[in-house]
Design an enzyme around this catalytic site. Structure first.
Site, short mmCIF file in Angstrom:
data_model
loop_
_atom_site.label_atom_id
_atom_site.label_comp_id
_atom_site.label_asym_id
_atom_site.label_seq_id
_atom_site.Cartn_x
_atom_site.Cartn_y
_atom_site.Cartn_z
N ALA A 55 7.38 -5.59 5.41
CA ALA A 55 6.54 -6.02 6.72
C ALA A 55 5.52 -6.69 6.59
CB ALA A 55 6.79 -4.83 7.68
N ASP B 231 10.03 -6.91 -3.39
CA ASP B 231 8.82 -7.68 -2.68
C ASP B 231 8.73 -9.03 -3.13
OD1 ASP B 231 6.03 -7.66 -2.14
OD2 ASP B 231 5.88 -5.61 -1.86
N SER C 47 8.50 2.60 10.86
CA SER C 47 8.01 2.28 12.20
C SER C 47 6.51 2.56 12.31
CB SER C 47 9.01 2.71 13.04
OG SER C 47 8.91 2.16 14.42
N TYR D 286 3.95 -6.88 17.28
CA TYR D 286 4.18 -6.13 15.99
C TYR D 286 4.90 -4.75 16.68
CZ TYR D 286 3.19 -2.79 12.44
OH TYR D 286 3.21 -1.61 11.41
N LYS E 127 8.76 -3.74 15.84
CA LYS E 127 9.07 -2.36 15.28
C LYS E 127 9.92 -1.81 16.00
CE LYS E 127 6.67 -2.15 11.16
NZ LYS E 127 7.71 -2.09 10.19
N GLY F 15 -3.73 -6.45 22.64
CA GLY F 15 -2.70 -5.76 22.03
C GLY F 15 -3.17 -4.52 21.14
N GLY G 59 -0.30 -8.94 1.40
CA GLY G 59 -0.94 -7.59 0.90
C GLY G 59 -0.03 -7.18 -0.45
N PHE H 78 0.85 -1.20 0.02
CA PHE H 78 0.11 0.07 0.05
C PHE H 78 0.95 1.13 0.21
CE2 PHE H 78 -1.98 2.91 3.38
CZ PHE H 78 -2.81 3.68 2.58
N ILE H 79 1.55 1.59 1.04
CA ILE H 79 2.58 2.58 1.25
C ILE H 79 3.70 2.61 0.26
CG2 ILE H 79 3.93 4.33 2.70
CD1 ILE H 79 2.26 2.98 5.11
N1 LIG Z 1 -0.59 1.19 6.94
C1 LIG Z 1 -0.09 1.70 8.00
O1 LIG Z 1 -1.28 2.08 8.64
C2 LIG Z 1 0.99 1.67 8.68
C3 LIG Z 1 1.12 2.30 10.03
C4 LIG Z 1 2.21 1.95 10.55
C5 LIG Z 1 3.47 1.26 10.00
N2 LIG Z 1 3.17 0.78 8.86
C6 LIG Z 1 4.52 0.14 8.24
O2 LIG Z 1 4.55 0.72 6.89
C7 LIG Z 1 5.10 -0.34 6.03
C8 LIG Z 1 4.23 -0.44 4.80
O3 LIG Z 1 3.03 -0.91 5.30
P1 LIG Z 1 1.68 -1.17 4.37
O4 LIG Z 1 0.47 -0.60 5.08
O5 LIG Z 1 1.93 -0.56 2.98
O6 LIG Z 1 1.61 -2.61 4.17
P2 LIG Z 1 1.42 -3.83 2.91
O7 LIG Z 1 1.23 -4.86 3.68
O8 LIG Z 1 0.51 -3.07 2.08
O9 LIG Z 1 2.87 -3.78 2.10
C9 LIG Z 1 4.03 -4.31 2.63
C10 LIG Z 1 4.86 -5.10 1.66
O10 LIG Z 1 5.98 -5.84 2.21
C11 LIG Z 1 6.02 -6.90 1.47
N3 LIG Z 1 6.64 -7.75 2.01
C12 LIG Z 1 6.31 -8.49 3.29
N4 LIG Z 1 7.18 -9.28 3.84
C13 LIG Z 1 8.02 -9.63 2.72
C14 LIG Z 1 9.47 -10.05 2.68
N5 LIG Z 1 9.79 -11.06 3.52
N6 LIG Z 1 10.26 -9.98 1.63
C15 LIG Z 1 9.80 -9.09 0.57
N7 LIG Z 1 8.74 -8.31 0.78
C16 LIG Z 1 7.98 -8.45 1.80
C17 LIG Z 1 4.56 -7.44 1.09
O11 LIG Z 1 4.25 -8.29 -0.05
C18 LIG Z 1 3.90 -6.20 0.89
O12 LIG Z 1 4.07 -5.60 -0.49
C19 LIG Z 1 5.07 -1.48 6.93
O13 LIG Z 1 6.36 -1.86 7.57
C20 LIG Z 1 4.27 -1.36 7.92
O14 LIG Z 1 4.58 -2.08 9.28
C21 LIG Z 1 2.17 0.91 8.13
#
Ligand SMILES: NC(=O)c1ccc[n+]([C@@H]2O[C@H](COP(=O)([O-])OP(=O)(O)OC[C@H]3O[C@@H](n4cnc5c(N)ncnc54)[C@H](O)[C@@H]3O)[C@@H](O)[C@H]2O)c1
Length: 326
Positions: free
Chosen positions: A76, A31, A118, A143, A147, A277, A36, A11-12
């Site tokens: 992650a 990736d 994080s 989680y 982080k 949690g 996701g 997503f991000i």
């Molecule tokens: N979305 C939020 O609200 C939020 C809030 C706080 C922190 N974060 C952090 O921001 C980051 C992005 O979050 P997001 O919402 O886009 O999540 P997301 O699940 O959409 O994206 C995570 C990506 O990481 C990839 N991935 C996971 N494990 C992997 C591995 N072992 N090897 C290679 N790729 C791998 C997944 O395929 C996915 O594309 C994460 O680290 C998350 O913890 C997100």
């Protein structure tokens, strides 16, 4: 300049990748398309990035780090709830992966800056709200602990090997392409059963939400600041305000056009939280990034949720009559 985005199909990560491509950077994305990850998110830029499908738990392509100036480490498993029942997944996907990314950055890349995604969850049930960056780190989920471990590791690598490091503690980030979190979960439930909506917790949980475009501008501005000034930085990235789950439920129901019975389901000993949690109140102080970097959010938590709910209703085809493919 070459930059690498881990989790760039997420997503991000996909929004960040698009923006970096637009800005003219040579972008490498790693990736494994798990938890996701979806290559469709990168469809508009896929011919302008170097995409490497690799699992960073056991990386098979160290060459991907060659010549990289900055690593944006977003890969992650972002599901806080999963970390309660499956802690090992979170150790592997969040702690081990972060260690591997730092090692590859050091050994193979000569990477100058690491930007680490994080989370607000590192604070746990914070005593001070809005919560500043120097508040004690006391996570209440695995989680959040994972982080926090990643933060310590990034900071240590930065001090030991002279790398710049930017730790970004994101609040709840929302927007199109989101596939986890409360807005998505509620809409998926309504898609399955428009008559009844189960809500985790008693609805009084109150958290801060930030729209994805604001998140990307904060991420890039904090990165630019660190590159210019050098060193190690930790910033909260969130909003001035927060919104309750009850209000989110109303917004989501309105966006769906359905009229379900609402069934609140508290699942913590105090009868409020949705799962063990679950942090019940989260509002980060964003004074530091506003003061040092000059970033500020352009829309409130409510506006961010409203826009996201509208987008997701269409994206995931909540209503048969107006659905687009998932
Ligand atoms: N979305 C939020 O609200 C939020 C809030 C706080 C922190 N974060 C952090 O921001 C980051 C992005 O979050 P997001 O919402 O886009 O999540 P997301 O699940 O959409 O994206 C995570 C990506 O990481 C990839 N991935 C996971 N494990 C992997 C591995 N072992 N090897 C290679 N790729 C791998 C997944 O395929 C996915 O594309 C994460 O680290 C998350 O913890 C997100």
């Amino acid at each position: 300049m070459r930059v690498l985005v881990t989790g760039g199909a997420g997503f991000i990560g996909s929004f960040l990748t698009e923006r970096l491509v637009e800005m003219g950077f040579d972008v490498v994305v790693i990736d494994n398309l798990s938890s996701g990850g979806d290559l469709n998110r990168l469809k508009d830029v896929i011919d302008r990035v170097r995409f490497i499908k690799d699992d960073l738990k056991s990386p098979s392509n160290p060459g991907a780090f060659q010549g990289v100036d900055t690593v944006f480490h977003l890969a992650a498993n972002p599901e806080v709830r999963v970390s309660v029942t499956e802690p090992r997944i979170h150790f592997d996907e969040n702690v081990l992966v972060t260690f591997n990314v730092l090692e590859l950055s050091r050994k193979y890349g000569g990477v100058k800056t690491v930007v680490y995604a994080s989370s607000s969850t590192v604070y746990g049930d914070a005593k001070t709200i809005p919560t500043p960056e120097d508040h004690p780190i006391q996570p209440i989920s695995v989680y959040g602990a994972a982080k926090a471990a990643g933060e310590v590791m990034c900071g240590t690598y930065a001090r030991l090997y002279g790398i710049n490091c930017v730790i970004l503690r994101y609040a709840n980030i929302v927007g199109p392409r989101l596939r986890h979190g409360v807005v998505y979960d509620l809409l998926m439930k309504l898609k399955k059963n428009p008559e009844e909506l189960e809500v985790l917790g008693d609805g009084t949980q109150e958290k801060s939400y930030l729209y994805i475009t604001d998140t990307i501008s904060a991420t890039l501005m904090a990165w630019e600041y660190a590159v210019k000034n050098g060193g190690i930085y930790t910033y909260n990235i969130g909003n001035w305000d927060s919104i309750s789950v009850r209000d989110i439920v109303s917004i989501v129901i309105r966006a769906s056009g359905f009229n379900p019975r609402i069934n609140y389901k508290p699942a913590t000993p105090d009868g409020r939280g949705g799962w063990p949690g679950d942090v019940k109140r989260m509002l980060l102080s964003i004074d530091k990034i506003v003061r040092e970097v000059g970033w500020r959010p352009s829309m409130s938590s409510r506006e961010a949720i409203e826009l996201t709910a509208k987008s997701l209703v269409k994206e995931i085809g909540v209503r048969d009559d107006e659905g687009i493919s998932p």
